[in-house]
Design a protein around this motif. Structure first.
Motif, PDB file in Angstrom:
ATOM      1  N   VAL A  61       1.327  -0.992  -0.299  1.00  0.00           N
ATOM      2  CA  VAL A  61      -0.670   0.035  -0.028  1.00  0.00           C
ATOM      3  C   VAL A  61       1.248   1.038  -0.115  1.00  0.00           C
ATOM      4  CG1 VAL A  61      -1.731   1.205   1.427  1.00  0.00           C
ATOM      5  CG2 VAL A  61      -2.434  -1.350   0.919  1.00  0.00           C
ATOM      6  N   LEU A  62       0.786   1.834  -0.859  1.00  0.00           N
ATOM      7  CA  LEU A  62       1.284   3.654  -0.866  1.00  0.00           C
ATOM      8  C   LEU A  62      -0.066   4.350   0.109  1.00  0.00           C
ATOM      9  CD1 LEU A  62       3.157   5.573  -1.930  1.00  0.00           C
ATOM     10  CD2 LEU A  62       0.958   6.053  -3.409  1.00  0.00           C
ATOM     11  N   VAL A  63       1.528   5.313   0.684  1.00  0.00           N
ATOM     12  CA  VAL A  63       0.550   5.729   2.718  1.00  0.00           C
ATOM     13  C   VAL A  63       0.278   6.845   1.700  1.00  0.00           C
ATOM     14  CG1 VAL A  63       0.947   6.844   4.675  1.00  0.00           C
ATOM     15  CG2 VAL A  63       1.470   4.473   3.842  1.00  0.00           C
ATOM     16  N   VAL A  64      -1.115   7.530   1.268  1.00  0.00           N
ATOM     17  CA  VAL A  64      -1.641   8.888   1.057  1.00  0.00           C
ATOM     18  C   VAL A  64      -1.761  10.173   2.573  1.00  0.00           C
ATOM     19  CG1 VAL A  64      -3.302   9.933  -0.643  1.00  0.00           C
ATOM     20  CG2 VAL A  64      -2.150   7.991  -1.264  1.00  0.00           C
ATOM     21  N   ARG A  65      -2.227   9.347   3.014  1.00  0.00           N
ATOM     22  CA  ARG A  65      -2.852  10.599   4.272  1.00  0.00           C
ATOM     23  C   ARG A  65      -2.523   9.782   5.582  1.00  0.00           C
ATOM     24  NH1 ARG A  65      -8.665  11.886   2.350  1.00  0.00           N
ATOM     25  NH2 ARG A  65      -8.024  13.323  -0.037  1.00  0.00           N
ATOM     26  N   THR A  66      -1.622  11.127   6.867  1.00  0.00           N
ATOM     27  CA  THR A  66      -1.777  10.107   8.028  1.00  0.00           C
ATOM     28  C   THR A  66      -1.862  11.067   8.697  1.00  0.00           C
ATOM     29  OG1 THR A  66       0.712  12.014   8.052  1.00  0.00           O
ATOM     30  CG2 THR A  66       0.922   9.228   7.108  1.00  0.00           C
ATOM     31  N   GLY A  67      -2.464  11.030  10.222  1.00  0.00           N
ATOM     32  CA  GLY A  67      -2.430  11.819  10.659  1.00  0.00           C
ATOM     33  C   GLY A  67      -3.899  12.097  11.063  1.00  0.00           C
ATOM     34  N   ARG A  68      -3.632  13.199  11.519  1.00  0.00           N
ATOM     35  CA  ARG A  68      -4.818  13.460  11.744  1.00  0.00           C
ATOM     36  C   ARG A  68      -6.086  14.081  10.180  1.00  0.00           C
ATOM     37  NH1 ARG A  68      -2.432  16.306  15.395  1.00  0.00           N
ATOM     38  NH2 ARG A  68      -2.184  18.594  14.047  1.00  0.00           N
ATOM     39  N   ARG A  69      -4.987  14.068   8.968  1.00  0.00           N
ATOM     40  CA  ARG A  69      -5.501  14.226   8.010  1.00  0.00           C
ATOM     41  C   ARG A  69      -6.391  13.283   6.968  1.00  0.00           C
ATOM     42  NH1 ARG A  69      -1.692  14.617   4.175  1.00  0.00           N
ATOM     43  NH2 ARG A  69      -2.981  15.783   2.399  1.00  0.00           N
ATOM     44  N   THR A  70      -6.042  12.008   8.127  1.00  0.00           N
ATOM     45  CA  THR A  70      -7.071  10.611   7.129  1.00  0.00           C
ATOM     46  C   THR A  70      -8.420  10.679   7.667  1.00  0.00           C
ATOM     47  OG1 THR A  70      -6.198   9.749   9.712  1.00  0.00           O
ATOM     48  CG2 THR A  70      -4.880   9.059   8.092  1.00  0.00           C
ATOM     49  N   GLU A  71      -9.372   9.927   7.735  1.00  0.00           N
ATOM     50  CA  GLU A  71     -10.383   9.931   6.998  1.00  0.00           C
ATOM     51  C   GLU A  71     -11.054   9.431   9.015  1.00  0.00           C
ATOM     52  OE1 GLU A  71     -12.683  10.540   5.509  1.00  0.00           O
ATOM     53  OE2 GLU A  71     -11.560  10.257   3.421  1.00  0.00           O
ATOM     54  N   PHE A  72     -10.193   8.276   9.610  1.00  0.00           N
ATOM     55  CA  PHE A  72     -10.383   8.290  11.486  1.00  0.00           C
ATOM     56  C   PHE A  72     -10.239   9.241  11.763  1.00  0.00           C
ATOM     57  CE2 PHE A  72      -9.166   6.644  15.339  1.00  0.00           C
ATOM     58  CZ  PHE A  72      -9.826   5.635  15.018  1.00  0.00           C
ATOM     59  N   GLY A  73      -9.036  10.218  10.998  1.00  0.00           N
ATOM     60  CA  GLY A  73      -8.390  11.747  11.762  1.00  0.00           C
ATOM     61  C   GLY A  73      -9.276  12.715  12.205  1.00  0.00           C
ATOM     62  N   ALA A  74     -10.347  13.025  10.541  1.00  0.00           N
ATOM     63  CA  ALA A  74     -11.076  13.885  10.819  1.00  0.00           C
ATOM     64  C   ALA A  74     -12.350  13.070  11.488  1.00  0.00           C
ATOM     65  CB  ALA A  74     -11.644  13.602   8.867  1.00  0.00           C
ATOM     66  N   ILE A  75     -12.895  11.763  12.255  1.00  0.00           N
ATOM     67  CA  ILE A  75     -14.360  11.480  12.754  1.00  0.00           C
ATOM     68  C   ILE A  75     -13.688  11.737  14.148  1.00  0.00           C
ATOM     69  CG2 ILE A  75     -15.041   9.256  13.399  1.00  0.00           C
ATOM     70  CD1 ILE A  75     -15.020   8.015  10.876  1.00  0.00           C
ATOM     71  N   ALA A  76     -12.376  11.649  14.309  1.00  0.00           N
ATOM     72  CA  ALA A  76     -11.750  12.045  16.023  1.00  0.00           C
ATOM     73  C   ALA A  76     -11.841  13.253  16.061  1.00  0.00           C
ATOM     74  CB  ALA A  76     -10.948  11.386  16.083  1.00  0.00           C
ATOM     75  N   ALA A  77     -11.613  14.397  15.258  1.00  0.00           N
ATOM     76  CA  ALA A  77     -11.779  15.837  15.164  1.00  0.00           C
ATOM     77  C   ALA A  77     -13.402  15.938  15.331  1.00  0.00           C
ATOM     78  CB  ALA A  77     -11.281  16.901  14.123  1.00  0.00           C
ATOM     79  N   ARG A  78     -14.575  15.566  14.999  1.00  0.00           N
ATOM     80  CA  ARG A  78     -15.226  16.009  14.921  1.00  0.00           C
ATOM     81  C   ARG A  78     -15.783  15.046  16.326  1.00  0.00           C
ATOM     82  NH1 ARG A  78     -16.084  14.126   9.591  1.00  0.00           N
ATOM     83  NH2 ARG A  78     -17.336  12.325  10.014  1.00  0.00           N
ATOM     84  N   LEU A  79     -15.303  14.569  16.700  1.00  0.00           N
ATOM     85  CA  LEU A  79     -16.013  14.077  18.112  1.00  0.00           C
ATOM     86  C   LEU A  79     -15.502  15.304  18.905  1.00  0.00           C
ATOM     87  CD1 LEU A  79     -15.645  10.575  18.161  1.00  0.00           C
ATOM     88  CD2 LEU A  79     -17.768  11.740  17.850  1.00  0.00           C
ATOM     89  N   ARG A  80     -14.159  15.335  19.376  1.00  0.00           N
ATOM     90  CA  ARG A  80     -13.601  16.232  20.347  1.00  0.00           C
ATOM     91  C   ARG A  80     -14.452  17.938  19.991  1.00  0.00           C
ATOM     92  NH1 ARG A  80      -8.595  14.282  18.766  1.00  0.00           N
ATOM     93  NH2 ARG A  80      -8.512  15.567  16.775  1.00  0.00           N
ATOM     94  N   ALA A  81     -14.651  17.953  18.700  1.00  0.00           N
ATOM     95  CA  ALA A  81     -15.214  19.490  19.363  1.00  0.00           C
ATOM     96  C   ALA A  81     -17.062  19.545  19.629  1.00  0.00           C
ATOM     97  CB  ALA A  81     -15.558  19.752  16.973  1.00  0.00           C
ATOM     98  N   ARG A  82     -17.677  18.310  19.736  1.00  0.00           N
ATOM     99  CA  ARG A  82     -18.671  18.183  20.279  1.00  0.00           C
ATOM    100  C   ARG A  82     -18.368  17.947  22.156  1.00  0.00           C
ATOM    101  NH1 ARG A  82     -21.479  13.648  15.745  1.00  0.00           N
ATOM    102  NH2 ARG A  82     -21.463  14.482  14.507  1.00  0.00           N
ATOM    103  N   GLN A  83     -17.741  17.951  21.756  1.00  0.00           N
ATOM    104  CA  GLN A  83     -16.976  16.985  23.971  1.00  0.00           C
ATOM    105  C   GLN A  83     -18.135  16.713  24.519  1.00  0.00           C
ATOM    106  OE1 GLN A  83     -15.962  20.800  25.069  1.00  0.00           O
ATOM    107  NE2 GLN A  83     -14.577  21.485  23.726  1.00  0.00           N
ATOM    108  N   PRO A  84     -18.263  15.398  24.045  1.00  0.00           N
ATOM    109  CA  PRO A  84     -19.976  14.820  24.559  1.00  0.00           C
ATOM    110  C   PRO A  84     -19.136  14.683  26.275  1.00  0.00           C
ATOM    111  CG  PRO A  84     -18.062  13.348  23.610  1.00  0.00           C
ATOM    112  CD  PRO A  84     -17.473  14.632  22.928  1.00  0.00           C
TER     113      PRO A  84
END
Length: 265
Positions: A211-234
């Motif tokens: 696999v060729l890595v294209v996105r890492t860290g907060r730029r990944t799809e998982f990172g985007a989901i984590a950022a949205r969850l942090r913004a909501r602060q459950p």
């Protein structure tokens, strides 16, 4: 800006062309190129919350409305020279806050040490040689080798695959493993339809792949989901209930004080 535009829809591009434009080709990055890119894009991690100091943890124990009410009551007792009542209230406030602080501090220390022991590694091609590197050091342009049981450390496009099945329920909700293979997918394809890409947060069920890595860290799809969850602060139901109860006590206390002053006047 050029890198962002190039990988905006990387699943719709040929893997070989993408590897040539984003790195040193399908043979992986050189150590010098990887070090420079790591300094530019940062570590491959979705965690960006700074560690709280011991002083900040201690001060956070006094943010509860109940603690503030008790502290206010202790201050009033001191002004009225009711030393016994003030001492009892202060002992309760300081004792509960100190206990909560030590528990939270020990828990955060234990979690930090556990993360160090559970540091993940991945098989990466560097300088044309397969190496086991910490996941945090993976950068866009790296070529990673995946096999059954591996956790996928970043978002990338499949270069080669053989019977490659990936479980990505955490990303798409699909309960069954999905077969991934090289190819080109339409640029407007949804996440679940991108059969030529893999995502951070998913795992390999069977087969092997390069696999060729294209996105890492907060730029990944998982990172985007984590950022949205942090913004909501459950907030948990218990914390919400304690906070609302504290505010209710504050309102009742204010009403009673105003009522007593009005009657006296």
């Amino acid at each position: 800006m050029a890198d962002a535009a190039r990988d905006a829809s990387y699943w719709s591009q040929d893997a070989s062309t993408l590897a040539a434009t984003s790195g040193d080709g399908t043979g992986g990055l050189s150590s010098q190129h990887a070090a420079a890119r790591l300094a530019a894009v940062g570590p491959n991690s979705v965690e960006d919350a700074p560690r709280l100091s011991a002083l900040r943890l201690l001060l956070r124990q006094f943010e509860s409305p109940l603690v503030l009410i008790l502290a206010f009551a202790a201050a009033i007792s001191l002004l009225l020279q009711q030393w016994v009542d003030a001492g009892i209230i202060l002992a309760i406030v300081l004792g509960s806050s100190a206990l909560s602080f030590f528990q939270e501090y020990r828990a955060s220390t234990a979690v930090r040490e556990l993360k160090k022991r559970l540091a993940l590694t991945a098989r990466v091609l560097r300088d044309g040689v397969e190496q086991a590197l910490p996941v945090a050091q993976i950068v866009p342009g790296d070529v990673i080798l995946l096999s059954a049981g591996n956790l996928i450390p970043a978002d990338g496009v499949v270069i080669e695959a053989q019977d490659f099945l990936v479980s990505e329920a955490s990303m798409t909700g699909e309960s069954f493993p999905v077969e991934k293979r090289p190819g080109i997918i339409a640029a407007d394809a949804p996440l679940a339809a991108r059969t030529n890409t893999v995502f951070l947060g998913s795992s390999v069920r069977s087969g092997t792949a390069r696999v060729l890595v294209v996105r890492t860290g907060r730029r990944t799809e998982f990172g985007a989901i984590a950022a949205r969850l942090r913004a909501r602060q459950p907030e948990t139901d218990f914390t919400r209930g304690v906070r609302r109860f504290g505010y209710l006590l504050i309102r009742v206390m204010v009403v009673i004080v105003l009522f007593v002053l009005t009657v006296n006047l």
